[in-house]
Design an enzyme around this catalytic site. Structure first.
Site, PDB file in Angstrom:
ATOM      1  N   THR A   1     -26.822  -7.444 121.268  1.00 49.40           N
ATOM      2  CA  THR A   1     -28.217  -7.460 121.672  1.00 49.40           C
ATOM      3  C   THR A   1     -29.155  -7.675 120.485  1.00 49.40           C
ATOM      4  O   THR A   1     -28.842  -7.274 119.359  1.00 49.40           O
ATOM      5  CB  THR A   1     -28.580  -6.134 122.385  1.00 49.40           C
ATOM      6  N   SER A   2     -30.297  -8.274 120.759  1.00 54.57           N
ATOM      7  CA  SER A   2     -31.327  -8.432 119.736  1.00 54.57           C
ATOM      8  C   SER A   2     -32.183  -7.184 119.588  1.00 54.57           C
ATOM      9  O   SER A   2     -33.058  -7.139 118.719  1.00 54.57           O
ATOM     10  CB  SER A   2     -32.217  -9.640 120.062  1.00 54.57           C
TER      11      SER A   2
ATOM     12  N   ASP B   1     -30.682  -7.005 127.609  1.00 58.95           N
ATOM     13  CA  ASP B   1     -31.897  -7.253 128.383  1.00 58.95           C
ATOM     14  C   ASP B   1     -31.749  -8.501 129.241  1.00 58.95           C
ATOM     15  O   ASP B   1     -31.455  -9.589 128.731  1.00 58.95           O
ATOM     16  CB  ASP B   1     -33.101  -7.405 127.452  1.00 58.95           C
TER      17      ASP B   1
ATOM     18  N   ASP C   1     -24.743  -9.431 126.535  1.00 58.16           N
ATOM     19  CA  ASP C   1     -26.144  -9.224 126.204  1.00 58.16           C
ATOM     20  C   ASP C   1     -26.647  -8.012 127.001  1.00 58.16           C
ATOM     21  O   ASP C   1     -26.016  -7.583 127.966  1.00 58.16           O
ATOM     22  CB  ASP C   1     -26.931 -10.482 126.580  1.00 58.16           C
TER      23      ASP C   1
END
Length: 231
Positions: A119-120, A26, A24
């Protein structure tokens, strides 16, 4: 491989092995809390919401999803439009973006090992934040525009594993958010929680920061992870 922790290794360590690492961004590699808090606080106040109720459900997800939870009667088209505007602002605002402690050393240590960013954030935001934090961008990455559903859906992690040619059970995920830990588990992967937030979400193992992690690439291509407890 480069060491990411002090040489002295306490007896009470956790060791995991993997064929690929899925990271991931953040909260895991990049500390973007300052920007996220500013942007989402502004959004909450614009819509008459208490930021204290909004900020906890944001991490790890594409923005339109928490918006839909918070404003259930609003058309999704408006959520997507808001999300696009917020992504533009977040991409432009990099004040306060810093690396998570140990992130640069960790990325250097796994440079020759199979790994991917999952990641989103969309591609532009991911690039802006990794650059602002001074971190190397992994060659393989899965960003928001590459999936049909965001975390906690496992699609992103499964897509990354497929790109790397590794079975889900042979992957270890690094995550900080509830949605991310849930997505990794749903993908059939082990999850290392990073930071104080992650400890509450029952990851497979946990480190306070990436400074508490050592990695070694073994001759057969296996990655050995040694997780050290707090001093």
């Amino acid at each position: 491989m480069a060491d990411t922790t002090p040489a002295a290794v306490p007896a009470d360590v956790t060791t995991l092995t993997a064929r690929a690492l899925l990271l991931d961004m953040d909260g895991t590699l990049v500390d973007s809390d300052a920007v996220v808090d500013r942007v989402w606080t502004d959004w909450a106040l614009e819509h008459g919401l208490d930021p204290r109720a909004v900020l906890p459900i944001v991490p790890g997800r594409q923005g339109h999803e928490p918006m839909a939870e918070l404003l259930p009667h609003r058309p999704m088209a408006e959520n997507h439009a808001d999300n696009r505007r917020m992504l533009e602002r977040e991409t432009a605002e990099t004040d306060g973006i810093v690396p998570v402690p140990g992130a640069a050393a960790f990325l250097a240590a796994i440079a020759d090992a199979p790994h991917a960013l999952v990641t989103s954030a969309d591609s532009a935001l991911a690039r802006a934040r990794m650059d602002a934090a001074g971190l190397r961008m992994p060659h393989t990455r899965v960003t928001a525009e590459m999936v049909s559903a965001s975390k906690p859906d496992p699609e992103g992690f499964r897509t990354a594993a497929a790109h790397l040619g590794v079975e889900p059970a042979d992957c270890v995920v690094f995550e900080d958010s509830e949605a991310g830990v849930a997505a990794g588990r749903a993908a059939g992967m082990r999850v290392v929680g990073v930071g104080p937030r992650a400890a509450a979400f029952a990851p497979t193992a946990h480190v306070p920061t990436l400074e508490h992690l050592r990695t070694e690439l073994l001759p057969d291509g296996t990655i050995r992870l040694t997780l050290l407890p707090p001093a």
